[in-house]
Design a protein around this motif. Structure first.
Motif, mmCIF file in Angstrom:
data_model
loop_
_atom_site.group_PDB
_atom_site.id
_atom_site.type_symbol
_atom_site.label_atom_id
_atom_site.label_comp_id
_atom_site.label_asym_id
_atom_site.label_seq_id
_atom_site.Cartn_x
_atom_site.Cartn_y
_atom_site.Cartn_z
ATOM 1 N N LEU A 1 0.773 -0.988 -0.337
ATOM 2 C CA LEU A 1 -0.135 0.222 -0.274
ATOM 3 C C LEU A 1 0.991 1.133 -0.055
ATOM 4 O O LEU A 1 0.430 2.008 -0.697
ATOM 5 N N SER A 2 1.983 1.022 0.832
ATOM 6 C CA SER A 2 2.631 2.187 0.708
ATOM 7 C C SER A 2 3.327 2.505 -0.857
ATOM 8 O O SER A 2 3.608 3.690 -1.179
ATOM 9 N N SER A 3 3.977 1.532 -0.677
ATOM 10 C CA SER A 3 4.639 1.786 -2.787
ATOM 11 C C SER A 3 2.935 2.374 -3.782
ATOM 12 O O SER A 3 3.634 3.019 -4.589
ATOM 13 N N LEU A 4 2.092 1.798 -3.820
ATOM 14 C CA LEU A 4 1.031 2.287 -4.397
ATOM 15 C C LEU A 4 0.613 3.464 -4.321
ATOM 16 O O LEU A 4 0.939 4.207 -5.065
ATOM 17 N N ILE A 5 0.722 4.113 -2.962
ATOM 18 C CA ILE A 5 0.707 5.488 -2.504
ATOM 19 C C ILE A 5 1.610 6.522 -3.414
ATOM 20 O O ILE A 5 1.646 7.737 -4.203
#
Length: 79
Positions: free
Chosen positions: A22-26
């Motif tokens: 999720l952090s990478s996606l954001i």
């Protein structure tokens, strides 16, 4: 002591992988958003060169006796 050795490291846990995904996606979405905004600002800078000339012409015509000033002067003279 044996139970600690059989546990998987924290970076192989499902919650850690989910947080990292999720952090990478954001982060990717923020980079794409910044690039899109940067591209649009360049596009508007190129298009605004002609608009500033027309805006200056409009302000000059309004300042030099445009319709509103003429209307106010005629009302004042009628009274």
């Amino acid at each position: 002591v044996l139970s600690a050795q059989t546990e998987a490291p924290f970076y192989e846990e499902w919650w850690f992988l989910l947080v990292m995904a999720l952090s990478s996606l954001i982060l990717i979405l923020l980079v794409v958003f910044a690039l899109v905004l940067h591209g649009q600002s360049k596009k508007y800078k190129n298009c605004s060169a002609g608009k500033t000339i027309s805006n200056m012409e409009e302000s000059v015509t309004l300042d030099n006796g445009g319709f509103t000033a003429l209307e106010l002067n005629s009302r004042h003279l009628n009274i």
